[in-house]
Design a protein around this motif. Structure first.
Motif, mmCIF file in Angstrom:
data_model
loop_
_atom_site.group_PDB
_atom_site.id
_atom_site.type_symbol
_atom_site.label_atom_id
_atom_site.label_comp_id
_atom_site.label_asym_id
_atom_site.label_seq_id
_atom_site.Cartn_x
_atom_site.Cartn_y
_atom_site.Cartn_z
ATOM 1 N N SER A 1 9.058 -2.186 -2.547
ATOM 2 C CA SER A 1 9.041 -1.195 -1.464
ATOM 3 C C SER A 1 10.443 -0.878 -0.957
ATOM 4 O O SER A 1 10.749 0.276 -0.629
ATOM 5 C CB SER A 1 8.160 -1.693 -0.317
ATOM 6 O OG SER A 1 8.560 -2.988 0.112
ATOM 7 N N THR B 1 0.843 -1.187 0.000
ATOM 8 C CA THR B 1 0.000 0.000 0.000
ATOM 9 C C THR B 1 0.885 1.247 0.000
ATOM 10 O O THR B 1 2.092 1.178 0.265
ATOM 11 C CB THR B 1 -0.897 0.026 1.240
ATOM 12 O OG1 THR B 1 -0.072 0.152 2.418
ATOM 13 C CG2 THR B 1 -1.734 -1.242 1.340
ATOM 14 N N ASP B 2 0.285 2.396 -0.268
ATOM 15 C CA ASP B 2 1.038 3.648 -0.229
ATOM 16 C C ASP B 2 1.633 3.874 1.158
ATOM 17 O O ASP B 2 2.760 4.364 1.279
ATOM 18 C CB ASP B 2 0.141 4.825 -0.616
ATOM 19 C CG ASP B 2 -0.232 4.819 -2.092
ATOM 20 O OD1 ASP B 2 0.431 4.098 -2.866
ATOM 21 O OD2 ASP B 2 -1.177 5.536 -2.463
ATOM 22 N N ASP B 3 0.880 3.516 2.191
ATOM 23 C CA ASP B 3 1.377 3.697 3.553
ATOM 24 C C ASP B 3 2.553 2.774 3.831
ATOM 25 O O ASP B 3 3.530 3.184 4.475
ATOM 26 C CB ASP B 3 0.263 3.433 4.569
ATOM 27 C CG ASP B 3 0.727 3.620 6.005
ATOM 28 O OD1 ASP B 3 1.120 4.753 6.363
ATOM 29 O OD2 ASP B 3 0.710 2.627 6.761
ATOM 30 N N GLU B 4 2.489 1.532 3.359
ATOM 31 C CA GLU B 4 3.602 0.599 3.573
ATOM 32 C C GLU B 4 4.858 1.076 2.854
ATOM 33 O O GLU B 4 5.974 0.939 3.380
ATOM 34 C CB GLU B 4 3.210 -0.800 3.105
ATOM 35 C CG GLU B 4 2.224 -1.480 4.038
ATOM 36 C CD GLU B 4 1.708 -2.790 3.475
ATOM 37 O OE1 GLU B 4 1.441 -3.715 4.285
ATOM 38 O OE2 GLU B 4 1.568 -2.900 2.238
#
Length: 389
Positions: free
Chosen positions: A241, A187-190
């Motif tokens: 990531s 996710t964007d947060d991860e």
């Protein structure tokens, strides 16, 4: 005193205990790869000095150029049930090596992300070294607590843009097992959290802290260690990531340079480390690479890095201003051969197309096992003290 026989017990590539004598001998093996040069007094701060490339850079700088310095790492002490972590024992032996060579090295066991650690380290730098010529930043951590906000960030091993499946190497009772491993989408947060943990923010804070204390010597330079790797591992590493964090690290180098600090990232080649062995696909890739070409050791690469940082050799920079120590790995012929082996690998032939026995032994060596000359049936002292400072 607490002596006992230590065996390699664990799950996957993680072991519960480390062997003090094996860890110590590995430090001596690493120093034995280094040809000494006539030193002129230089000083260094190595953040992440107990394992992987951080350890190799510490030993290479110490043994080759007689560099004095401070090393920072975060290791666990021995307990009644468990040995210390391998990095604890390696640090103790590195301190002994420095003393034998007549050099001044202090090792701090603390969270490198914490402002209190920076204060403690900089006090030592001011008192013992008078300033720093080189800062080596080599931190691989699963999480980070930001001392300014108190927020905890967690890094993620995930793909970006779409799910990915990769071949990966595991072992069952010492026998290689070829697996298919699915990689979830971050996710964007991860992604943002991974950048907070493994990106350049903390590196820049170390530089700022040194500047505020006027501890950067004339001609100071700094380098953060990074990795690019193969297209085969790209979806989980460079384009995943973690890759976002590495891109941030490289952008930090450019920002520091714009602010007048001589800063680079150093792109190291593949190696078996505690951090890399946890990443799906990396173990298989490194095993194939070793079969195809062999690896340049972290110490060999660290010697090349120090030669460039000290001006002994010209900088080998790419178009993005990164020091490249990985060119041996990424040549077209090597990558073509590795890809062919990767695509042909099956459970039936994995032990033939990849150096799986070598890889498992290298993982065990990370914990001090499979080291020549060590009697693993003998009791060994596990209560080794952290070096005084």
């Amino acid at each position: 005193m607490s002596e006992r026989v230590i065996k390699p017990v664990g799950r996957g590539f993680l072991f519960l205990d480390s062997h003090p004598a094996g860890c110590a001998r590995i430090v001596r093996e690493m120093s034995g790869q280094v040809e000494q040069r006539t030193p002129e007094r230089r000083t260094a701060l190595v953040v992440g000095s107990s394992s992987g490339y951080g350890l190799a850079t510490t030993i290479a700088g110490l043994a080759r150029y007689g560099i004095d310095g401070v090393g920072v790492s975060f290791e666990k002490a021995p307990t009644a049930r468990r040995t210390a972590t391998a990095g604890w024992y390696r640090t103790a032996e590195t301190a002994a090596l420095a003393a034998e060579l007549g050099r001044s090295w202090t090792f701090i066991n603390a969270d490198a992300f914490a402002d209190t650690t920076k204060d403690e380290v900089l006090d030592l730098v001011a008192e013992q070294l008078g300033g720093i010529d080189h800062l080596i930043y080599s931190v691989a951590a699963p999480r980070r607590v930001d001392p300014r906000s108190g927020e905890t960030y967690q890094s993620a091993l995930k793909a970006i843009g779409g799910a990915h499946t990769t071949k990966s190497l595991a072992f069952d009772d010492g026998e290689p097992v070829l697996q298919e491993v699915g990689i979830d989408v971050a996710t964007d947060d991860e992604i943002a959290q991974t950048v907070k943990v493994m990106g350049g923010e903390d590196w820049a804070r170390w530089i700022t802290a040194l500047q505020e204390r006027d501890l950067l010597k004339p001609g100071f330079n700094t380098v953060a260690l990074t990795y690019i790797g193969s297209e085969l591992t790209g979806p989980i590493y460079r384009r995943g990531s973690i890759g976002a964090a590495k891109a941030d690290l490289e952008q930090t180098a450019l920002t520091l340079a714009k602010d007048g600090v001589t800063a680079w990232t150093s792109v190291n080649g593949a190696a078996v480390t505690q951090a890399s062995s946890a990443i799906p696909g990396i173990g298989l890739y490194v095993s194939l690479l070793h079969k195809v070409r062999g690896l340049e050791t972290p110490v060999q690469q660290s010697i090349a890095l120090w030669d460039q940082l000290t001006g002994e050799a010209p900088l080998d920079l790419d178009d993005d201003g990164r020091i490249r120590l990985d060119r041996w790995e990424l040549t077209d012929d090597v990558q073509s051969a590795v890809r062919a082996q990767w695509e042909s690998a099956t459970q039936d032939n994995i032990a033939e197309v990849a150096d799986t026995t070598w890889f498992l032994s290298e993982v065990r060596r990370l914990y001090g096992f499979d080291v020549a000359g060590v009697d693993y049936e003998a009791e060994t002292e596990v209560d080794v003290a952290w070096p005084d400072h």
